[in-house]
Design a protein around this motif. Structure first.
Motif, PDB file in Angstrom:
ATOM      1  N   GLY A  13       9.601   5.733  -1.221  1.00  0.00           N
ATOM      2  CA  GLY A  13       8.665   6.041  -2.233  1.00  0.00           C
ATOM      3  C   GLY A  13       8.320   7.550  -1.752  1.00  0.00           C
ATOM      4  O   GLY A  13       9.049   8.062  -0.764  1.00  0.00           O
ATOM      5  N   GLY A  14       6.816   8.093  -1.465  1.00  0.00           N
ATOM      6  CA  GLY A  14       6.329   8.982  -1.208  1.00  0.00           C
ATOM      7  C   GLY A  14       6.187   8.638   0.411  1.00  0.00           C
ATOM      8  O   GLY A  14       5.613   9.505   1.212  1.00  0.00           O
ATOM      9  N   ASN A  15       5.748   7.360   0.312  1.00  0.00           N
ATOM     10  CA  ASN A  15       5.566   7.112   1.887  1.00  0.00           C
ATOM     11  C   ASN A  15       6.040   6.495   2.271  1.00  0.00           C
ATOM     12  O   ASN A  15       5.893   5.966   3.607  1.00  0.00           O
ATOM     13  CB  ASN A  15       4.242   6.994   1.505  1.00  0.00           C
ATOM     14  N   ILE A  33       7.321   6.260   6.067  1.00  0.00           N
ATOM     15  CA  ILE A  33       8.123   7.425   6.728  1.00  0.00           C
ATOM     16  C   ILE A  33       7.782   7.954   8.195  1.00  0.00           C
ATOM     17  O   ILE A  33       6.422   8.099   8.270  1.00  0.00           O
ATOM     18  CB  ILE A  33       8.247   8.208   5.497  1.00  0.00           C
ATOM     19  N   PRO A  34       8.416   7.754   9.257  1.00  0.00           N
ATOM     20  CA  PRO A  34       7.694   8.387   9.808  1.00  0.00           C
ATOM     21  C   PRO A  34       7.448   9.780   9.819  1.00  0.00           C
ATOM     22  O   PRO A  34       7.532  10.503   9.450  1.00  0.00           O
ATOM     23  CB  PRO A  34       9.182   8.826  11.139  1.00  0.00           C
ATOM     24  N   GLY A  35       5.717  10.103  10.699  1.00  0.00           N
ATOM     25  CA  GLY A  35       4.944  11.348  10.265  1.00  0.00           C
ATOM     26  C   GLY A  35       4.568  11.035   9.492  1.00  0.00           C
ATOM     27  O   GLY A  35       3.321  11.844   9.238  1.00  0.00           O
ATOM     28  N   ARG A  36       4.948  10.158   8.111  1.00  0.00           N
ATOM     29  CA  ARG A  36       3.884  10.477   7.187  1.00  0.00           C
ATOM     30  C   ARG A  36       2.054  10.214   7.578  1.00  0.00           C
ATOM     31  O   ARG A  36       1.891  11.001   7.029  1.00  0.00           O
ATOM     32  CB  ARG A  36       4.526   9.268   6.005  1.00  0.00           C
ATOM     33  N   ARG A  41      -2.488  12.220   6.849  1.00  0.00           N
ATOM     34  CA  ARG A  41      -4.247  12.449   7.417  1.00  0.00           C
ATOM     35  C   ARG A  41      -4.966  14.037   7.313  1.00  0.00           C
ATOM     36  O   ARG A  41      -5.838  14.627   7.009  1.00  0.00           O
ATOM     37  CB  ARG A  41      -3.969  11.904   9.242  1.00  0.00           C
ATOM     38  N   ALA A  42      -3.604  15.510   8.032  1.00  0.00           N
ATOM     39  CA  ALA A  42      -3.843  16.458   8.160  1.00  0.00           C
ATOM     40  C   ALA A  42      -4.333  17.069   6.353  1.00  0.00           C
ATOM     41  O   ALA A  42      -4.957  17.815   6.566  1.00  0.00           O
ATOM     42  CB  ALA A  42      -2.607  16.978   8.199  1.00  0.00           C
ATOM     43  N   ASP A  57      -2.106   4.553   5.801  1.00  0.00           N
ATOM     44  CA  ASP A  57      -1.099   3.644   6.406  1.00  0.00           C
ATOM     45  C   ASP A  57      -0.839   2.233   5.241  1.00  0.00           C
ATOM     46  O   ASP A  57      -1.587   1.727   4.750  1.00  0.00           O
ATOM     47  CB  ASP A  57      -1.388   2.799   7.580  1.00  0.00           C
ATOM     48  N   ASP A  58       0.070   2.673   4.398  1.00  0.00           N
ATOM     49  CA  ASP A  58       0.123   2.255   2.608  1.00  0.00           C
ATOM     50  C   ASP A  58       0.544   0.525   3.939  1.00  0.00           C
ATOM     51  O   ASP A  58      -0.073  -0.278   3.090  1.00  0.00           O
ATOM     52  CB  ASP A  58       1.344   2.399   2.204  1.00  0.00           C
ATOM     53  N   ASN A  59       1.767   0.238   4.633  1.00  0.00           N
ATOM     54  CA  ASN A  59       2.100  -1.267   5.119  1.00  0.00           C
ATOM     55  C   ASN A  59      -0.003  -2.101   5.465  1.00  0.00           C
ATOM     56  O   ASN A  59       0.326  -3.302   4.843  1.00  0.00           O
ATOM     57  CB  ASN A  59       2.082  -1.275   6.286  1.00  0.00           C
TER      58      ASN A  59
END
Length: 223
Positions: A13-15, A33-36, A41-42, A57-59
């Motif tokens: 997905g997107g994240n 996804i790494p860095g997501r 946040r940015a 964090d979606d989790n």
């Protein structure tokens, strides 16, 4: 730790990337996804940056969603599981923390088709209308709080002739204040807004898309 180094995501997905659990193939592992988290946040408004990384964090948000009032102490045979995967918690993986849940499969043992894909293939036919109406009634009866109900976050558990929609992402409330979980009237209004927006999105997905979703959503809000 669950080793995912030899695994490839079956969906993304997107994240998050979605993996099949190497030891329990009937379970799904979702990994950010790494860095997501840093990217989200940015791009966030300044006031959201005041909160910790869990807000991005979606989790962590999924864990919170499964601990909402309607699900917290739900029995194994509760109606809340009719349209939700079982959740098994957060586990460490070689790709980072993973949210582990039931993997909804089709009759061939493969990950179930999304509602988005169904609409692309068959349109908004009477069969899927009934499934959407059943899902909406379940939301009202169970009181399960969701964010916006998007077609790619719903999958079809049964056959095309007798589909049952299952929400695989977007659990929890989008409102910051918890009134919808505390007060019945607030909860009912919140759920009706989600249901109204779900129908508007499905109708937009199957339209000629002469307008953007944002424009269609704005019209839906004003009706």
């Amino acid at each position: 730790m669950i080793d995912l180094r030899e695994q490839r995501p079956f969906a993304s997905g997107g994240n998050r990337h979605c993996y099949r659990h190497p030891e329990h193939p009937e379970r799904c592992i979702k990994v950010m996804i790494p860095g997501r988290v840093g990217e989200l946040r940015a791009r966030a408004p300044w006031y959201k940056k005041l909160f910790g990384d869990d807000q991005f964090d979606d989790n962590a948000r999924e864990r919170e969603g499964y601990h909402q009032k309607a699900l917290k102490n739900a029995a194994a045979d509760s109606i809340v599981w009719q349209h939700l995967p079982r959740w098994y918690g957060i586990e460490d993986t070689s790709a980072g923390p993973g949210s582990v849940s039931e993997l909804i499969l089709d009759s061939s043992g493969e990950p179930a088709m999304t509602l988005e894909r169904y609409l692309q293939l068959y349109g908004l036919d009477e069969t899927i209308r009934r499934a959407l109406s059943e899902f909406a009634d379940w939301l009202r009866l169970s009181g399960v709080m969701t964010k916006n109900l998007l077609p790619h976050n719903l999958v079809i558990r049964e056959t095309r002739e007798n589909p049952r929609l299952v929400l695989i992402d977007g659990l929890g409330r989008s409102a910051f204040l918890p009134f919808a979980e505390i007060f019945e009237g607030s909860r009912n209004r919140y759920l009706e807004r989600r249901i109204k927006r779900m129908w508007a999105r499905v109708e937009w997905e199957t339209s000629d898309r002469a307008m953007t979703w944002e424009e269609a959503e704005d019209i839906s809000r004003r009706r």
